[in-house]
Structure formats: structure tokens, C-alpha cells
Design a protein around this motif. Structure first.
Motif, PDB file in Angstrom:
ATOM      1  N   LEU A 108       0.225  59.041  19.613  1.00 43.86           N
ATOM      2  CA  LEU A 108      -0.342  58.342  18.568  1.00 43.86           C
ATOM      3  C   LEU A 108      -1.826  58.570  18.508  1.00 43.86           C
ATOM      4  O   LEU A 108      -2.553  58.491  19.581  1.00 43.86           O
ATOM      5  CB  LEU A 108       0.031  56.880  18.410  1.00 43.86           C
ATOM      6  CG  LEU A 108       1.336  56.387  17.966  1.00 43.86           C
ATOM      7  CD1 LEU A 108       1.376  55.034  18.076  1.00 43.86           C
ATOM      8  CD2 LEU A 108       1.433  56.914  16.646  1.00 43.86           C
ATOM      9  N   PHE A 109      -2.568  58.912  17.502  1.00 41.05           N
ATOM     10  CA  PHE A 109      -4.059  58.956  17.330  1.00 41.05           C
ATOM     11  C   PHE A 109      -4.328  58.268  15.911  1.00 41.05           C
ATOM     12  O   PHE A 109      -3.570  58.344  14.867  1.00 41.05           O
ATOM     13  CB  PHE A 109      -4.547  60.129  17.412  1.00 41.05           C
ATOM     14  CG  PHE A 109      -4.405  61.168  16.716  1.00 41.05           C
ATOM     15  CD1 PHE A 109      -5.150  61.462  15.519  1.00 41.05           C
ATOM     16  CD2 PHE A 109      -3.268  61.954  16.668  1.00 41.05           C
ATOM     17  CE1 PHE A 109      -4.974  62.717  14.669  1.00 41.05           C
ATOM     18  CE2 PHE A 109      -3.066  62.798  15.905  1.00 41.05           C
ATOM     19  CZ  PHE A 109      -3.774  63.117  14.818  1.00 41.05           C
ATOM     20  N   PRO A 110      -5.437  57.911  15.754  1.00 39.49           N
ATOM     21  CA  PRO A 110      -6.003  56.978  14.440  1.00 39.49           C
ATOM     22  C   PRO A 110      -6.354  58.146  13.307  1.00 39.49           C
ATOM     23  O   PRO A 110      -7.002  58.984  13.792  1.00 39.49           O
ATOM     24  CB  PRO A 110      -7.071  56.255  14.778  1.00 39.49           C
ATOM     25  CG  PRO A 110      -7.906  56.622  15.940  1.00 39.49           C
ATOM     26  CD  PRO A 110      -6.503  57.292  17.022  1.00 39.49           C
TER      27      PRO A 110
ATOM     28  N   VAL B  62      -5.586  62.285   6.454  1.00 45.35           N
ATOM     29  CA  VAL B  62      -5.898  63.419   7.441  1.00 45.35           C
ATOM     30  C   VAL B  62      -5.628  63.077   8.794  1.00 45.35           C
ATOM     31  O   VAL B  62      -6.025  62.288   9.294  1.00 45.35           O
ATOM     32  CB  VAL B  62      -7.564  63.972   7.098  1.00 45.35           C
ATOM     33  CG1 VAL B  62      -7.695  65.068   8.143  1.00 45.35           C
ATOM     34  CG2 VAL B  62      -7.840  63.982   5.860  1.00 45.35           C
ATOM     35  N   CYS B  63      -4.680  64.038   9.250  1.00 44.60           N
ATOM     36  CA  CYS B  63      -4.251  63.972  10.808  1.00 44.60           C
ATOM     37  C   CYS B  63      -5.083  64.937  11.594  1.00 44.60           C
ATOM     38  O   CYS B  63      -4.296  65.959  11.649  1.00 44.60           O
ATOM     39  CB  CYS B  63      -2.629  63.640  10.890  1.00 44.60           C
ATOM     40  SG  CYS B  63      -2.312  62.047  10.236  1.00 44.60           S
ATOM     41  N   ASP B  64      -6.030  64.746  12.156  1.00 47.53           N
ATOM     42  CA  ASP B  64      -6.892  65.866  12.931  1.00 47.53           C
ATOM     43  C   ASP B  64      -7.177  65.247  14.175  1.00 47.53           C
ATOM     44  O   ASP B  64      -8.249  64.671  14.256  1.00 47.53           O
ATOM     45  CB  ASP B  64      -7.920  66.509  12.108  1.00 47.53           C
ATOM     46  CG  ASP B  64      -8.663  67.704  12.746  1.00 47.53           C
ATOM     47  OD1 ASP B  64      -8.358  67.990  13.883  1.00 47.53           O
ATOM     48  OD2 ASP B  64      -9.489  68.062  12.120  1.00 47.53           O
ATOM     49  N   PRO B  65      -6.582  65.625  15.130  1.00 46.56           N
ATOM     50  CA  PRO B  65      -6.677  65.047  16.499  1.00 46.56           C
ATOM     51  C   PRO B  65      -8.196  65.596  16.950  1.00 46.56           C
ATOM     52  O   PRO B  65      -8.613  64.890  17.990  1.00 46.56           O
ATOM     53  CB  PRO B  65      -5.570  65.710  17.504  1.00 46.56           C
ATOM     54  CG  PRO B  65      -5.109  66.772  16.778  1.00 46.56           C
ATOM     55  CD  PRO B  65      -5.293  66.338  15.437  1.00 46.56           C
ATOM     56  N   ASP B  66      -8.651  66.782  16.238  1.00 46.60           N
ATOM     57  CA  ASP B  66      -9.893  67.154  16.975  1.00 46.60           C
ATOM     58  C   ASP B  66     -11.127  66.241  16.470  1.00 46.60           C
ATOM     59  O   ASP B  66     -12.459  66.458  16.702  1.00 46.60           O
ATOM     60  CB  ASP B  66     -10.000  68.565  16.433  1.00 46.60           C
ATOM     61  CG  ASP B  66      -9.035  69.390  17.104  1.00 46.60           C
ATOM     62  OD1 ASP B  66      -8.591  69.258  18.117  1.00 46.60           O
ATOM     63  OD2 ASP B  66      -8.783  70.624  16.728  1.00 46.60           O
TER      64      ASP B  66
ATOM     65  N   ALA C  19      -7.728  53.110   9.387  1.00 46.34           N
ATOM     66  CA  ALA C  19      -7.487  54.296  10.369  1.00 46.34           C
ATOM     67  C   ALA C  19      -5.722  54.009  10.481  1.00 46.34           C
ATOM     68  O   ALA C  19      -5.392  53.408  11.330  1.00 46.34           O
ATOM     69  CB  ALA C  19      -8.130  54.281  11.381  1.00 46.34           C
ATOM     70  N   GLU C  20      -5.072  54.832   9.820  1.00 42.95           N
ATOM     71  CA  GLU C  20      -3.466  54.785   9.939  1.00 42.95           C
ATOM     72  C   GLU C  20      -3.088  55.686  10.960  1.00 42.95           C
ATOM     73  O   GLU C  20      -3.709  56.582  11.362  1.00 42.95           O
ATOM     74  CB  GLU C  20      -2.799  55.087   8.779  1.00 42.95           C
ATOM     75  CG  GLU C  20      -3.163  54.000   7.636  1.00 42.95           C
ATOM     76  CD  GLU C  20      -2.226  54.275   6.452  1.00 42.95           C
ATOM     77  OE1 GLU C  20      -1.454  55.667   6.472  1.00 42.95           O
ATOM     78  OE2 GLU C  20      -2.443  53.469   5.280  1.00 42.95           O
ATOM     79  N   ASP C  21      -1.695  55.309  11.708  1.00 44.51           N
ATOM     80  CA  ASP C  21      -1.473  55.941  12.841  1.00 44.51           C
ATOM     81  C   ASP C  21      -0.814  57.263  12.396  1.00 44.51           C
ATOM     82  O   ASP C  21      -0.468  57.771  11.612  1.00 44.51           O
ATOM     83  CB  ASP C  21      -0.313  55.366  13.471  1.00 44.51           C
ATOM     84  CG  ASP C  21      -0.648  54.139  14.381  1.00 44.51           C
ATOM     85  OD1 ASP C  21      -1.978  53.874  14.679  1.00 44.51           O
ATOM     86  OD2 ASP C  21       0.152  53.287  14.626  1.00 44.51           O
ATOM     87  N   CYS C  22      -1.257  58.410  13.193  1.00 47.69           N
ATOM     88  CA  CYS C  22      -0.731  59.720  13.049  1.00 47.69           C
ATOM     89  C   CYS C  22      -0.092  60.117  14.476  1.00 47.69           C
ATOM     90  O   CYS C  22      -0.479  59.566  15.441  1.00 47.69           O
ATOM     91  CB  CYS C  22      -1.937  60.888  13.007  1.00 47.69           C
ATOM     92  SG  CYS C  22      -2.907  60.760  11.273  1.00 47.69           S
ATOM     93  N   PHE C  23       0.656  61.162  14.294  1.00 44.19           N
ATOM     94  CA  PHE C  23       1.482  61.699  15.557  1.00 44.19           C
ATOM     95  C   PHE C  23       0.835  63.114  15.983  1.00 44.19           C
ATOM     96  O   PHE C  23       0.842  63.998  14.994  1.00 44.19           O
ATOM     97  CB  PHE C  23       3.004  61.641  15.365  1.00 44.19           C
ATOM     98  CG  PHE C  23       3.783  60.421  15.466  1.00 44.19           C
ATOM     99  CD1 PHE C  23       3.997  59.843  16.206  1.00 44.19           C
ATOM    100  CD2 PHE C  23       3.667  59.688  13.943  1.00 44.19           C
ATOM    101  CE1 PHE C  23       4.441  58.313  16.092  1.00 44.19           C
ATOM    102  CE2 PHE C  23       4.122  58.544  13.595  1.00 44.19           C
ATOM    103  CZ  PHE C  23       4.670  57.678  14.840  1.00 44.19           C
ATOM    104  N   GLY C  24       0.613  63.239  17.239  1.00 45.05           N
ATOM    105  CA  GLY C  24      -0.094  64.500  17.430  1.00 45.05           C
ATOM    106  C   GLY C  24       1.222  65.431  18.056  1.00 45.05           C
ATOM    107  O   GLY C  24       2.376  65.155  17.811  1.00 45.05           O
ATOM    108  N   ASP C  25       1.033  66.651  18.699  1.00 49.82           N
ATOM    109  CA  ASP C  25       1.947  67.630  19.083  1.00 49.82           C
ATOM    110  C   ASP C  25       2.988  66.953  20.022  1.00 49.82           C
ATOM    111  O   ASP C  25       4.210  67.089  19.768  1.00 49.82           O
ATOM    112  CB  ASP C  25       1.082  68.843  19.824  1.00 49.82           C
ATOM    113  CG  ASP C  25       0.526  69.553  18.891  1.00 49.82           C
ATOM    114  OD1 ASP C  25       0.821  69.571  17.416  1.00 49.82           O
ATOM    115  OD2 ASP C  25      -0.379  70.211  19.183  1.00 49.82           O
TER     116      ASP C  25
END
Lengths: 119, 266
Positions: free
Chosen positions: B251-253, B164-168, B241-247
Motif C-alpha cells: 500500500l502507498f498513499p 493518481v497511483c504513482d509510487p515514484d 490521500a487514498e490508498d493505492c496498491f503497488g506492484d
């Protein structure tokens, strides 16, 4: 009796009455942080019933005893017996009475703790 | 009457008032020996609520539990129980109790305001500040409502694992959803989380607003976790916590969403 004394006593009596009404009725001492041992009889019986229900579910007699201890210094079995008396008087349902009774039986089966300093 | 004539009356009034107040507040105050649970100290209140939940876990009698809770006039009992479950879990209270509170929170979260739905069968007395004749709190026989629980004996199996890549999200989470064979959310299921230097556990249903079968655990970045539904034989390993890419390519976990389901009995 002089009229001054009479007026003083009359004022005193009126003041006393007003003070008592204010202190007892209008703004009595508020107990906001009470403990379970001051619960009214019906709440107390319901508390014991909840302890009995919880015990029926988890089988943890030590926890049941700790919970009952919050109701006062009497032996836990006496607290449950009191609740049973109340429940019988108030026509609690049969399953509730049985649940209470099972807890009382289990508490009675606990051997009394040995006295310290005996021969 | 002349002005001087009022003076003794006024003096008497003041002295009498002082004596009256001293007597009624200090010497002989109103005694609240027959109190309501609502007036109890916060820690006793928490114990009382936990007891309501434990009794409910046994009886499955939701109307009765709601009637008991209504005494406290909590604006949102489901949240109160959720928070209580988390506190008691942190305090190391017995698991049976924590699970019962989680079940209570879940059951309440599934319903509208309990205060509005107090059973008409259960007569709960209103708190009375002055000593009165005790009023009966009738306890009706339990209706045939059941505590939601998984089918006994069937262990939960991993149905789906999704990054799940949810920056919120407030932190990288291990999110768990537990459902039974029919696809219904199951509250009160214990989830074990283990990592190289420790372990922790949580229960589903503590956040009823996110679903009765939902539970989560905040991960620390760089730590590898193993998750297991308690009494299940298949741990899920290697969660981190794998890396996710935001808009903006920042990078965010990321988080993990694990869905467990109880297989149908043959």
C-alpha cells in the motif's frame, strides 16, 4: 649619496611600483557583495525604470518606495527624477519616459511626513 | 656586482612591495562605485530578480526581461525563478510579486536558454571592474508580446478529477493543471488549499519543466482537503490521500490530478 643608499632607494621604488601594479591591476580588492546603491548609472536608471513598470502593474506605491530606498538615502522622488534626466539624455523610448514620469508624479503627491517635536 | 651589492636592492624591493600593497589594498583600494547587478549580495540579487519579474508582468516584454536576466549569467533562469517564487511565497511577499515571478519562470521555461536569446535591440553592458565612463543600456520600446494570462472575468471550472497511483512521487500530491478555453496551459493562477486546521496556496507555473499550467501541493495522510482556484466559485472538497496498491500489493498513499479549464465566453 652612497651607492648602498642609491640601491636601497632604487629597490624601494621598483618594489613600490610592483606592489601598486599587483594591488590595483593584477589582483585588486574584489567587491562581490555589493548593494544596489553602488550600481552604475545605466543600471541604476534601469532599476528605477523597473520599479516604475512594477508600480504601473501592481499600483503598490509603498512597495515602490521600499524598492527605491535600496538605491540610497535620497528621497525616492529625487531618485526617480535623476533616472528621468538620464533617460532623457540617453533617448529612452517615450513609453518608458511616461512610465517613469507617472511614478514621479505619484511620489510627489505623497504629503510630507509631519515633523516630530514641532510646536 | 658582488653579492653584498644586491642586498640593499632586495631590501628596498621588499619594503617597497609591502608599502605598495598596503597602499593599494588598504589605504586606497580600487573603488567599485559603478558596479553591475551581478556583483550584488544574494539577497539584493533576489530582490533584483523579483523586480525584473514584476516589470515583466506589467510590460510583457520578454526580450527585455531576458536581457536583464542575462547580466546574472544564470545557467538555468527558469529554475532560478521557480525557486525564487517558492521562497518569496514562503516569506509572505506580496502576491502580485509572487505571481509575477511565477509568470517569469513560466515564460522562461517555455524557451531555450535566455542568455542565447538576448535581444539584439537591447545593448547590455558587460560588467567592468574598473571605473569607466558609463555605457548606455538602451531600453527599446516594448514589442507587442503579451504576458500569458487567463481571459479576464471567466472563472475556471473543474474539467477532470483523477486519482493518481504513482509510487515514484515523493509524497501524495494534489496536482493541478489549469488550461484556458483553447486548451493552453495558464501559468500564475493561484490555487487555495484548505484543511481543518489551516490553509495554504500555490501558483501554477512554478515547475515549468512539468508544464506551464501545472502546480502541486503535498498532502499529509489522513487530512481532508478542499481545493479552489482563487476567484472560482466551485471548491473541490473531500480530497485525501487514498490508498493505492503497488506492484507487490504493498500500500502507498495516492495523489489527485485536478484539471481546471476556463469556459469559453459566450
Amino acid at each position: 649619496m652612497s651607492s648602498t643608499t642609491f640601491r636601497l632607494i632604487a629597490g624601494l621604488i621598483i618594489g613600490l611600483i610592483v606592489g601598486l601594479i599587483y594591488g590595483w591591476v593584477l589582483r585588486p580588492v574584489e567587491y562581490v557583495d555589493t548593494a544596489p546603491d553602488t550600481l552604475r548609472e545605466d543600471y541604476r536608471a534601469d532599476y528605477v525604470l523597473m520599479v516604475a513598470e512594477a508600480y504601473a502593474g501592481d499600483g503598490d506605491l509603498d512597495l515602490a518606495q521600499i524598492r527605491l530606498a535600496a538605491l540610497g538615502p535620497q528621497p525616492p522622488v529625487d531618485i526617480v527624477v535623476e533616472a528621468i534626466d538620464y533617460a532623457v539624455k540617453q533617448n529612452f523610448s517615450r513609453p518608458d519616459l511616461e512610465t517613469l514620469n507617472r511614478l514621479a508624479i505619484q511620489l510627489r503627491s505623497i504629503p510630507p511626513s509631519p515633523e516630530i517635536g514641532g510646536p | 656586482m658582488k653579492r653584498e651589492d644586491w642586498l640593499p636592492i632586495l631590501m628596498g624591493l621588499v619594503i617597497g612591495l609591502a608599502i605598495g600593497l598596503y597602499y593599494s589594498w588598504v589605504i586606497n583600494p580600487v573603488e567599485f562605485v559603478e558596479t553591475s547587478p551581478a556583483s550584488m549580495r544574494d539577497d539584493f540579487k533576489a530582490d533584483y530578480l523579483a523586480l525584473i519579474a514584476s516589470a515583466y508582468a506589467y510590460s510583457g516584454d520578454l526580450p527585455r526581461a531576458e536581457a536583464r536576466i542575462a547580466i546574472f549569467q544564470e545557467p538555468n533562469p527558469a529554475i532560478t525563478f521557480s525557486q525564487l517564487a517558492q521562497k518569496r511565497l514562503a516569506m509572505g511577499r506580496p502576491q502580485s510579486e509572487t505571481r509575477a515571478i511565477a509568470l517569469m519562470a513560466a515564460a522562461l521555461g517555455d524557451r531555450p536558454t535566455p542568455m542565447a536569446s538576448v535581444s539584439s535591440q537591447t545593448k547590455v553592458v558587460s560588467p567592468s571592474p574598473i571605473k569607466t565612463t558609463p555605457t548606455l543600456t538602451r531600453t527599446p520600446p516594448p514589442p507587442p508580446t503579451r504576458t500569458p494570462s487567463p481571459t479576464p472575468g471567466a472563472p475556471f471550472e473543474l474539467l477532470d478529477q483523477e486519482k493518481v497511483c504513482d509510487p515514484d512521487l515523493y509524497a501524495p500530491l494534489i496536482q493541478v493543471v489549469v488550461i484556458d478555453a483553447a486548451g493552453r496551459a495558464v501559468p500564475g493562477v493561484e490555487i487555495l488549499v484548505v484543511w481543518d486546521t489551516g490553509q495554504d496556496h500555490f501558483f501554477t507555473g512554478l515547475k515549468p519543466e512539468l508544464g506551464l499550467g501545472y502546480g502541486d501541493f503535498a498532502m499529509t495522510e489522513g487530512v481532508i482537503y478542499t481545493v479552489q482556484v482563487v476567484k472560482s466559485e466551485s471548491p473541490i472538497t473531500g480530497l485525501t490521500a487514498e490508498d493505492c496498491f503497488g506492484d507487490g500489493d504493498e500500500l502507498f498513499p495516492g495523489s489527485w490530478l485536478l484539471t481546471f479549464q476556463q469556459p469559453e465566453l459566450p
